[in-house]
Design an enzyme around this catalytic site. Structure first.
Site, short mmCIF file in Angstrom:
data_model
loop_
_atom_site.label_atom_id
_atom_site.label_comp_id
_atom_site.label_asym_id
_atom_site.label_seq_id
_atom_site.Cartn_x
_atom_site.Cartn_y
_atom_site.Cartn_z
N ARG A 1 4.29 52.82 137.74
CA ARG A 1 5.64 53.37 137.74
C ARG A 1 5.88 54.36 138.88
O ARG A 1 6.87 54.28 139.60
CB ARG A 1 5.93 54.10 136.41
CG ARG A 1 6.25 53.19 135.28
CD ARG A 1 5.77 53.79 133.98
NE ARG A 1 4.31 53.63 133.95
CZ ARG A 1 3.70 52.60 133.37
NH1 ARG A 1 4.41 51.72 132.71
NH2 ARG A 1 2.40 52.45 133.42
N THR A 2 4.96 55.33 139.03
CA THR A 2 5.22 56.40 139.99
C THR A 2 5.27 55.86 141.42
O THR A 2 6.19 56.17 142.18
CB THR A 2 4.14 57.50 139.86
OG1 THR A 2 4.06 57.88 138.48
CG2 THR A 2 4.47 58.72 140.69
N LYS B 1 -14.34 53.65 152.95
CA LYS B 1 -15.44 53.81 153.91
C LYS B 1 -15.90 55.27 153.98
O LYS B 1 -16.64 55.65 154.89
CB LYS B 1 -14.99 53.36 155.30
CG LYS B 1 -14.55 51.90 155.35
CD LYS B 1 -14.08 51.56 156.75
CE LYS B 1 -13.54 50.14 156.83
NZ LYS B 1 -12.84 49.90 158.09
N ARG C 1 -0.88 61.30 145.21
CA ARG C 1 -1.53 61.34 143.90
C ARG C 1 -3.02 61.37 144.15
O ARG C 1 -3.55 60.56 144.93
CB ARG C 1 -1.15 60.11 143.07
CG ARG C 1 -2.02 59.97 141.84
CD ARG C 1 -1.52 58.92 140.90
NE ARG C 1 -0.35 59.38 140.17
CZ ARG C 1 0.16 58.75 139.11
NH1 ARG C 1 -0.39 57.65 138.67
NH2 ARG C 1 1.21 59.23 138.49
N HIS D 1 2.41 67.11 137.40
CA HIS D 1 3.07 65.86 137.74
C HIS D 1 4.58 66.15 137.67
O HIS D 1 5.27 65.68 136.77
CB HIS D 1 2.65 64.79 136.74
CG HIS D 1 3.04 63.39 137.09
ND1 HIS D 1 3.79 63.06 138.20
CD2 HIS D 1 2.79 62.21 136.44
CE1 HIS D 1 3.97 61.76 138.23
NE2 HIS D 1 3.37 61.22 137.18
C1 NCD Z 1 1.07 59.43 133.86
C2 NCD Z 1 0.09 59.88 134.92
O1 NCD Z 1 -0.42 59.10 135.70
O2 NCD Z 1 -0.13 61.08 134.93
N1 NCD Z 1 1.67 58.22 134.10
C3 NCD Z 1 2.72 58.16 134.92
O3 NCD Z 1 2.78 58.80 135.94
N2 NCD Z 1 3.75 57.38 134.53
C4 NCD Z 1 0.55 59.54 132.51
C5 NCD Z 1 -0.68 58.79 132.16
O4 NCD Z 1 -1.35 58.18 132.98
O5 NCD Z 1 -1.00 58.87 130.98
#
Ligand code: NCD
Length: 334
Positions: free
Chosen positions: A71-72, A99, A121, A149
């Site tokens: 999703r993100t 690498k 991320r 987040h």
């Molecule tokens: C979350 C994450 O990656 O922190 N998911 C997301 O961004 N939609 C929550 C999760 O992984 O549980």
């Protein structure tokens, strides 16, 4: 409503002072309201046949993802495209990270392209701060370890505000693995900023010690969710649990004690989950597929809120820059 003029954009907007979205603590209540209002205005553009806006033409957004994401990552990429920015996504697997290249060298490599925004991320807390120090880009934290987040919290607030038409005074129960959850940490800070009330619900083994200091209530009784307007289920973050540490006796027992089942949801409540869901563990499939669930609405909110965040970072100066409002480019949504 934000200062949005429904006019034709006339080319790339001037550069705004460099700002980042690393944590919810970077934001004031006013910032949050402005971003959510911008997202509301942008949402109407999603109903049109032609969904692209010219607002960020000529800008570059790089997504740098060291952890898996559906999703993100997809929503940041699409958000940049919908605003006509150039965008590219780099995942750690399949890149030189495989690498052994360090985050520092990868960041310096990407900085050589002079991107306007880097969305990152990473499993390590503080990785986004490092990228902000090393590059000239605006940096957005798309999740750093179990720390923050922030765009997830913003899209969740947007979803709640659309459902209840307010945030002030709303009561949200966040249920499950709070200990390992950056989503819970960001969301509860954001809820406090906008005047909502949070109760964290889950087993003591998955509750951070002294989390009440952040201004929320804590309950070790699943029945506490009955008082809430929003039931927010968290994913069991098995990948962040140290091997051998038993946080719950078994997933089956967890599901029966803490799972969001139809019997536990009362009429009028909405149920949210950041995804990815473990159906049958933290959420019963009958709830996930019910009218109370707002899980795909959250995904839709993610797109407009991330568009709003990119727009906000690239075109709005902080209050200390008095000409900021005049230099914002028009946002064509009509
Ligand atoms: C979350 C994450 O990656 O922190 N998911 C997301 O961004 N939609 C929550 C999760 O992984 O549980």
């Amino acid at each position: 409503m934000p200062d949005i003029r429904l006019a034709e954009a006339t080319g790339a907007p001037p550069r705004s002072p460099r700002r980042h979205l690393l944590s919810i603590s970077d934001l004031t209540r006013g910032d949050i309201e402005r971003i959510l209002d911008t997202a509301r205005a942008l949402a109407s553009s999603l109903d049109r046949d032609v969904k692209k806006l010219p607002t960020l033409r000529g800008r570059t957004v790089i997504n740098l993802f060291y952890e898996s994401s559906t999703r993100t990552l997809s929503s940041f990429e699409l958000a940049a495209k919908r605003l006509s920015a150039d965008t590219m996504s780099l995942r750690s697997s399949g890149s030189s990270v495989d690498k052994g290249e360090s985050l520092k060298d990868t960041a310096l490599t990407l900085a050589a392209y002079d991107p306007d925004v880097i969305v990152i991320r990473h499993p390590s807390i503080g990785a986004p701060q490092l990228v902000a120090r090393l590059t000239g880009a605006h940096v957005v934290n798309a999740g750093d370890g179990k720390h923050q987040h922030p765009t997830q919290a913003l899209l969740d607030l947007f979803t709640m505000r659309e459902a209840f038409d307010r945030l002030d005074g709303l009561h949200v129960a966040i249920v499950g693995d709070v200990l390992h959850s950056r989503v819970a940490r960001s969301l509860l800070e954001a809820l406090a900023l906008v005047g909502a009330r949070t109760t964290l619900v889950g087993p003591p083994t998955l509750m951070p010690r002294e989390i009440e200091a952040l201004g929320c209530a804590v309950s070790f009784d699943i029945d506490a969710i009955r008082d809430a307007d929003v039931v927010y289920a968290l994913r069991m973050q098995s990948e962040r649990m140290e091997a051998g540490a038993a946080f719950v006796p078994s997933l089956r027992e967890y599901a029966s004690r803490w799972g969001i089942t139809p019997e536990r949801v009362r009429p009028g409540q909405i149920v949210m989950h950041p995804g990815p869901m473990n159906r049958g563990v933290e959420i019963d499939p009958r709830v996930a597929d019910s009218d109370a669930a707002r899980i795909t609405t959250q995904v839709r909110s993610g797109l407009v809120v991330r568009m709003a965040v990119l727009y906000d970072l690239l075109t709005t100066g902080p209050a200390a820059v008095p000409t900021a409002i005049e230099t914002r480019p028009p946002l064509e949504v009509a």
